[in-house]
Structures are given as C-alpha cells and as structure tokens.
Design a protein around this motif. Structure first.
Motif, short mmCIF file in Angstrom:
data_model
loop_
_atom_site.label_atom_id
_atom_site.label_comp_id
_atom_site.label_asym_id
_atom_site.label_seq_id
_atom_site.Cartn_x
_atom_site.Cartn_y
_atom_site.Cartn_z
N ARG A 171 4.50 44.87 -18.20
CA ARG A 171 4.06 44.14 -16.99
C ARG A 171 3.34 45.09 -16.05
N GLU A 174 -0.23 45.93 -17.21
CA GLU A 174 -1.17 44.86 -16.92
C GLU A 174 -1.53 44.81 -15.44
N ARG A 175 -0.52 44.90 -14.59
CA ARG A 175 -0.77 44.80 -13.15
C ARG A 175 -1.53 46.01 -12.61
N LEU A 207 3.61 38.60 -19.37
CA LEU A 207 4.54 39.41 -18.59
C LEU A 207 3.99 39.73 -17.20
N GLY A 208 2.66 39.75 -17.06
CA GLY A 208 2.06 40.11 -15.78
C GLY A 208 2.40 39.14 -14.67
#
Length: 315
Positions: A171, A174-175, A207-208
């Motif tokens: 996560r 990605e963020r 998940l992001g």
C-alpha cells in the motif's frame, strides 16, 4: 524421499490436530476469550490496593460495576472492561488509578528483535502487551514474523496476507509512487523528474485505497489490537526487492513508520513490534519505526555471540 504431496499431507494432518486442540482450549464458539479476574486479583495485582479498600469502594457506590458473583456469594469476578471502568471512576487517597501518559504525545513504540531464534521474542511481546493492558494502557501489537506466533496466541488464525505488514508495504509503495508522480514536474535544473509506473498486478490488489483501520484487528483483550501476520507473508522479502526495483526512490524502510504516523496520536498508548529472527525488509521497518529496541537473549555463549552480531548488523 518426500515429495510436495507428502508435505501437503503432513500439513493437513497437522492442521487437523491444531483444530482439535483449539476446540479443547477455546470457547464453545471456537473463539479465544479473556477470562474474568477475581476481586483479589483486581485489588492486589491490578490496582495494587488493599482488598478491604477495594471492597469499601464498591460498597460506597452501588453504581460501580459489581462483576459476577459466585453462587455462594464469596467471590466476585470482573471482566477487563469492568476493571477499566472501575479504574476510571475510583480514586484512592484522591489519586486516580488511571496510568500516566504524557499529554499530546503519540504512542510509544518498542521493537522486540534479535537474530537468535528461540530467544523468546514473541513471548516477551505477548507478556508486555498483557501487562500494559492490565495496567490500563491501550496497546497495538504489530506481528512482523511470518511464523505468526503472536497472532495465533491472540486468537487470530485465518489471516490473509493482504492485511499483514506485507499489505502495508505494498500500500505504501502505491501511495508513495503516486505522491512522487504528482510532485513538481521538473527539478531546479530543468531536468524532468522520472515518472514511475507500477504494474497492474500491484494496483489491481486495491491495497492503495485501504484505510489504516483495515489492517488492524481486535483480539480477545478489549484494549489490545493487532496487525496480524501469517505464513504467506514470508514472501514479503522477495516482493519488497521487486518493489524497490520498480521505484528506486521509494524509501521502503519507512513504510510501517508512515502507516503508524497516520494513526491518531491518542489511538494507542503503546505499540509493540514482534520481529522475525533476521534482518530483512520487515525487521528494518520495525527498527526504523521504533523508539526503543528491546533485545531478549539467553545467558549462553552462542546467544551472546548472536546478539553481538545482531547489534553489529544494525550498526
């Protein structure tokens, strides 16, 4: 010679035995529950006051939680929720029974780590969490170890790898990648900043968009929550190496720290990390996020040798 079929059959037999043991030791609903505490335990061991003083406080205020009384009326038993309600409302010598906590500070973070396997890391983390909860603190434990001993001891057995530390790191990748891509379009020299692309296999996991609370699970203890682990989370070491290649600018060792920073400062009083017996992506995240490193070790020479090597690797 054993084949993968033989190993799968052995695992199935082991899981069957584990299920039988859980049915014997857990509640009829096959859930781990926290027992009640006797009035003597509450007074002498938890509140550390005289038992007669505790009985007097209960008699003076009938609105206080009175627990469950045995049939013979000789003993009262209190749930931890009732113990905490008593802690909030009872004063002894004009002093509160609430535990001290620095105002305006976030939760204190402690990592229990060592190279050495079998040094008691999970046991120490478990007992620290229980002791803090009995003292009235709100605790979050983060299980970094794919063996998931701490998670199992807290009653969590069915955990998907997406909701472990590995999920937190994916996560974060990605963020953080999205944050970098939306930053300034060019450097001061005019050179364009690189635009990092993540494959669909990562973004499609979703998940992001998960919230921090989606990774945190309740336990049998009302004031202890956990970010659990599972055996499938073992591939975090391989996945993290791939993730670093996808975005070399990603500060992977700060993923868990950023996750914890997103929690409200007053959400917990203490955060404990149970680390695997190795230095890798997970244990580096734990050490980076921790305020204190607690290294359990046995008294033998090889335990001392392993701990010395561990400190050297950290340095």
């Amino acid at each position: 010679m054993y084949t993968h079929d033989d190993l799968a059959r052995l695992q199935a037999q082991s899981l069957k035995m584990q299920g039988w043991i859980r049915r014997q030791t857990f509640s009829p609903a096959n859930e781990k529950t926290l027992r009640r505490f006797s009035s003597w335990e509450v007074a002498e061991l938890i509140f550390r006051i005289n038992q007669s003083t505790f009985r007097g406080k209960l008699a003076a205020d009938p609105n206080l939680p009175l627990g469950e009384v045995e049939e013979d009326g000789r003993q009262r038993w209190f749930s931890l929720e009732e113990v905490n309600e008593l802690r909030r409302r009872i004063r002894v010598g004009k002093k509160s029974l609430m535990p001290p906590r620095p105002a305006g500070k976030r939760a204190f973070r402690a990592a229990i780590a060592n190279f050495k396997g079998g040094a008691g890391k999970s046991t120490v983390a478990l007992h620290f969490a229980h002791a803090a909860a009995l003292d009235g603190y709100r605790v979050l434990v983060v299980d970094f170890d794919p063996q998931a001993t701490l998670s199992h001891s807290m009653g969590l057995n069915d955990v998907g790898e997406d909701h472990t530390v590995w999920g937190i790191m994916a996560r974060d990748l990605e963020r953080e990648t999205d944050r970098m891509n939306t930053a300034s379009a060019g450097a001061e020299t005019g050179t364009a900043l690189p635009h990092r692309k993540l494959p669909a296999s990562i973004r499609d996991m979703g998940l992001g968009t998960l919230r921090p609370a989606d990774f945190i699970k309740p336990t049998a203890w009302p004031t202890i929550d956990i970010v659990p682990s599972c055996a499938n989370a073992a591939f975090v070491e391989f996945a993290s190496a791939q993730y670093r290649h996808l975005n070399p600018e990603w500060t992977f060792f700060g993923a868990v720290s950023r996750f914890l920073d997103s929690l409200a400062d007053d959400a917990y009083d203490l955060i404990l990390f149970d680390c695997p017996p190795a230095i890798g992506y997970q244990s580096m995240n734990a050490v980076f996020a921790a305020d204190m490193l607690y290294i359990p070790s046995g008294p033998g020479y090889w335990e001392y040798d392993s701990t010395t090597s561990f400190i050297g690797q950290l340095a």
